[in-house]
Design a protein around this motif. Sequence first.
Motif, short mmCIF file in Angstrom:
data_model
loop_
_atom_site.label_atom_id
_atom_site.label_comp_id
_atom_site.label_asym_id
_atom_site.label_seq_id
_atom_site.Cartn_x
_atom_site.Cartn_y
_atom_site.Cartn_z
N ALA A 116 1.02 -1.03 -0.09
CA ALA A 116 -0.49 -0.40 0.38
C ALA A 116 0.84 1.18 -0.03
O ALA A 116 1.67 1.53 0.51
CB ALA A 116 -1.20 -0.03 1.30
N ALA A 117 1.11 2.10 -0.91
CA ALA A 117 1.93 3.42 -1.33
C ALA A 117 1.02 4.34 -0.10
O ALA A 117 0.54 4.05 0.56
CB ALA A 117 1.30 3.91 -2.92
N HIS A 118 2.44 5.27 0.42
CA HIS A 118 2.63 5.90 1.33
C HIS A 118 0.74 7.07 0.58
O HIS A 118 1.05 7.57 -0.43
CB HIS A 118 3.74 7.22 1.30
N GLY A 119 -0.07 7.34 1.91
CA GLY A 119 -0.61 8.74 2.00
C GLY A 119 -1.93 7.34 0.97
O GLY A 119 -3.22 8.53 0.50
N THR A 120 -1.96 6.24 0.97
CA THR A 120 -3.40 5.66 0.43
C THR A 120 -3.34 3.95 1.15
O THR A 120 -2.66 4.07 2.43
CB THR A 120 -2.84 4.50 -0.84
N ARG A 121 -4.67 3.74 1.30
CA ARG A 121 -5.24 2.25 1.84
C ARG A 121 -5.32 1.14 1.50
O ARG A 121 -6.17 1.77 -0.09
CB ARG A 121 -6.07 2.42 3.00
N SER A 122 -5.02 0.08 1.32
CA SER A 122 -6.26 -1.00 0.36
C SER A 122 -6.59 -2.15 1.30
O SER A 122 -6.34 -2.20 2.49
CB SER A 122 -4.61 -1.27 -0.22
N LYS A 123 -8.07 -2.30 0.86
CA LYS A 123 -8.37 -4.23 1.15
C LYS A 123 -8.04 -4.58 0.76
O LYS A 123 -8.38 -5.02 -0.89
CB LYS A 123 -9.89 -3.38 1.18
N ILE A 124 -7.71 -6.26 0.87
CA ILE A 124 -6.94 -7.42 0.34
C ILE A 124 -7.90 -8.29 0.87
O ILE A 124 -8.16 -8.87 1.99
CB ILE A 124 -5.60 -7.28 0.57
N VAL A 125 -8.52 -9.64 -0.05
CA VAL A 125 -8.84 -10.60 0.75
C VAL A 125 -7.85 -11.74 -0.09
O VAL A 125 -7.86 -12.00 -0.95
CB VAL A 125 -10.23 -10.88 -0.60
N LEU A 126 -7.96 -13.09 1.09
CA LEU A 126 -6.82 -13.57 0.87
C LEU A 126 -7.75 -14.47 0.41
O LEU A 126 -8.72 -15.32 0.97
CB LEU A 126 -6.49 -13.53 2.49
N PRO A 127 -6.86 -15.74 -0.20
CA PRO A 127 -7.25 -16.95 -0.42
C PRO A 127 -8.64 -18.01 0.71
O PRO A 127 -9.14 -18.28 0.02
CB PRO A 127 -6.01 -17.71 -1.31
N ASP A 128 -8.07 -17.45 1.73
CA ASP A 128 -9.21 -18.47 2.52
C ASP A 128 -9.95 -17.72 3.40
O ASP A 128 -10.98 -18.28 3.87
CB ASP A 128 -8.63 -18.64 4.23
N SER A 129 -10.48 -16.85 2.42
CA SER A 129 -11.29 -15.36 2.37
C SER A 129 -11.38 -14.35 3.95
O SER A 129 -12.28 -13.62 3.55
CB SER A 129 -12.53 -16.17 2.57
N SER A 130 -9.82 -14.94 4.58
CA SER A 130 -10.03 -13.94 5.83
C SER A 130 -9.68 -12.85 4.68
O SER A 130 -9.46 -11.97 3.67
CB SER A 130 -9.01 -14.20 6.20
N VAL A 131 -10.10 -11.21 5.25
CA VAL A 131 -9.93 -10.03 5.09
C VAL A 131 -9.58 -8.74 5.64
O VAL A 131 -8.89 -9.45 7.29
CB VAL A 131 -11.08 -9.31 5.35
#
Length: 329
Positions: A116-131
């Motif tokens: 996640a670049a500086h000044g940003t946020r990111s949401k990721i869904v992992l392969p096991d469906s954890s967020v």
Amino acid sequence: MNEIIAKYLAGLANIKEKEQLLAWLKEDKENRRLFALYQNIWRNSIAQKELQNIDVDAAYKKIHKQINNRVTLHRAYVVFQRIAAILLVPLLISTIYLWTVQTKDTHSIMYQEVYAAHGTRSKIVLPDSSVVWLNSGTYMKYPQNFQYNRKLELKGEAYFQVQANPQNPFVVKTNLLDVMAVGTKFNVEAYPNDSLIAVSLIEGDVKIQKQEKSITYLTPNHRFVYNKTLDLSSIEKSNNQVWTAWIDGMLVFRNNKLSDVFRQIGRKYNVSFDVIDPIILDYKYHATFHNESLDDILALLQCSAPITFETTAMEIENQKCKIIKVYCK
């Protein structure tokens, strides 16, 4: 440039082409972002798996021989076009932020890297469906067969909503601590340059292990803090709103020291604070910011705390950076 990138990633670029690529990367931040995306796709594409068993030395010798026979130029160009196509086709569908590729080779582990670049946020869904939510300037690495091997590396800050699986614990590895969970919600702060590593538990339970030695169990609404400089750890009651508000783009301070206030503002707005009078760092501050601009926040800070600011700009590694000097009134 696509052809040069393809040749570089395939290990076939010559010195001149490498120099051209380097010059192109220095031209623009967007170029560097695009190259990183190419590189990410290349590393994790099916094409890489198909090519990894090729005898590179034999292939090079064959190409070299063809060059000597003056029949290579056209064929090499076609090969490079195909390599470029391998990169460009996945790029067209790269709006899927993480592209999981299942590997049949059980002897090697493929990894996915996310930043996640500086000044940003990111949401990721992992392969096991954890967020996972990644805060500004955060790096995360995990195996692509994550549903079977739930161990990831973290440098920065992330909030986790873990899918329950008692037979396969979820492990977050930082440079000094491991955080183990089964099914829970928690926040981990582990920026390499910070003096603290912290774990805030929202619900469920986690255990924290330091260098495979001591184990600490954490209960909800508590925060584990490890001071890397002093090699000391502590557990305190936690106001979860303070430590997880960043997920919603908010900054919440409840009697936080200004040192922590500056650190969080710096990450959110990608600026650096240079505190000229360190005595003010222990000053406690109470406020909530949501969608305010950096200038508005600085103005409010000056009105409610005994500080004043001076903003300057400088260039570091060919990139312009904003430096905010902080003085005591």
